[in-house]
Design an enzyme around this catalytic site. Structure first.
Site, PDB file in Angstrom:
ATOM      1  CB  SER A 141      30.311  -3.237  10.544  1.00 13.64           C
ATOM      2  OG  SER A 141      30.808  -1.894  10.710  1.00 13.64           O
ATOM      3  CE1 TYR A 154      30.180  -1.497   4.664  1.00 10.75           C
ATOM      4  CE2 TYR A 154      29.706  -0.627   7.573  1.00 10.75           C
ATOM      5  CZ  TYR A 154      30.307  -1.354   6.375  1.00 10.75           C
ATOM      6  OH  TYR A 154      30.811  -2.462   7.529  1.00 10.75           O
TER       7      TYR A 154
END
Length: 249
Positions: A141, A154
């Protein structure tokens, strides 16, 4: 003989797109995610290639679940040539100071521990199989580089994925195991639909962000696995060209 792959988080979004791309390219693919019905739907979407799919409900945060996934893979096809470590989750709606530890642990268990356990199982198979070796690709990501506001769990796990990737690269050399990381920014999936309503920016403002066709991610993963065995793509970034990443902050 066609390659054998495992895709986690294959029930929707990026995982589904990559799984379908691999099946279309002739791979045999184990599809892993929590929901069996959604995995079955992914397999059906492969059309004529659906017979090369092995949909298996799996909680990647469960050691028993991961062990069962790779045992089924070995029993059906006998090897693992590619693992796409894609399953992940985030937590929305909490300021850092209000995030419950239980939510933090849930994200760590899925994003980091789950990726490690799947990589470990793939590593063991790749080490022992003939011909030896394979490739592990982790979904890092854009947040593996730069955080969004209110995303501590996250972001921390995605930074940790970079460490996992580097360790896999180093420790896999002696077994012909390559590892790489794909960092994805704003692929258009059900998870990014909220971006059409506005996403919180570092200055606190809400802004609609550009997205890209998720097929770009599937193509990128296929490219990373298409290089010859003595070559590796350690890190690759694919993002919506107009998303405000380079200028965050």
């Amino acid at each position: 003989m066609s390659k054998v792959a495992v895709v986690t988080g294959a029930s929707t979004g990026i995982g589904r797109a990559v799984a379908l791309g691999l099946l279309k390219a002739g791979y045999r693919v184990a599809l892993a995610a929590r929901r069996q019905d959604a995995l079955d739907e992914t397999a059906q979407m492969a059309g004529a290639n659906s017979g090369n799919a092995l949909p298996m409900a799996t909680d990647v945060a469960s050691p028993d679940g991961v062990n069962a996934l790779f045992a089924a893979l070995k029993a059906k096809w006998g090897r693992c040539d590619l693992l796409f470590n894609n399953a992940g989750m985030g937590v929305q709606g909490y300021l850092l100071e209000d995030l419950p530890v239980e939510k933090w642990l849930e994200v760590v268990n899925v994003n980091l521990t789950g990726s490690f356990m799947c990589a470990q199982q793939a590593f063991r198979m790749m080490k022992e199989q003939t011909p030896q070796g394979g490739r592990i690709i982790n979904n890092g990501s854009i947040s593996a580089h730069t955080p969004r506001p209110d995303s501590v769990a996250y972001t921390a796990t995605k930074h940790a994925i970079t460490g996992l990737t580097k360790s896999l690269i180093l420790d896999g050399r002696k077994y012909n195991i390559c590892a790489g990381q794909i960092d994805i920014g704003n692929a258009a999936t059900n998870m990014t639909a909220r971006m059409q309503k506005g996403v919180k920016q570092p200055n606190g403002e809400m802004m609609v962000e550009a997205t890209m066709d998720v097929q770009n991610v599937a193509n990128a993963v296929l490219f990373m696995d298409s290089v010859t065995p003595e070559a590796n793509v350690p890190f690759l970034t694919v993002k919506a060209s107009l998303m405000p990443w380079e200028g965050r902050g």
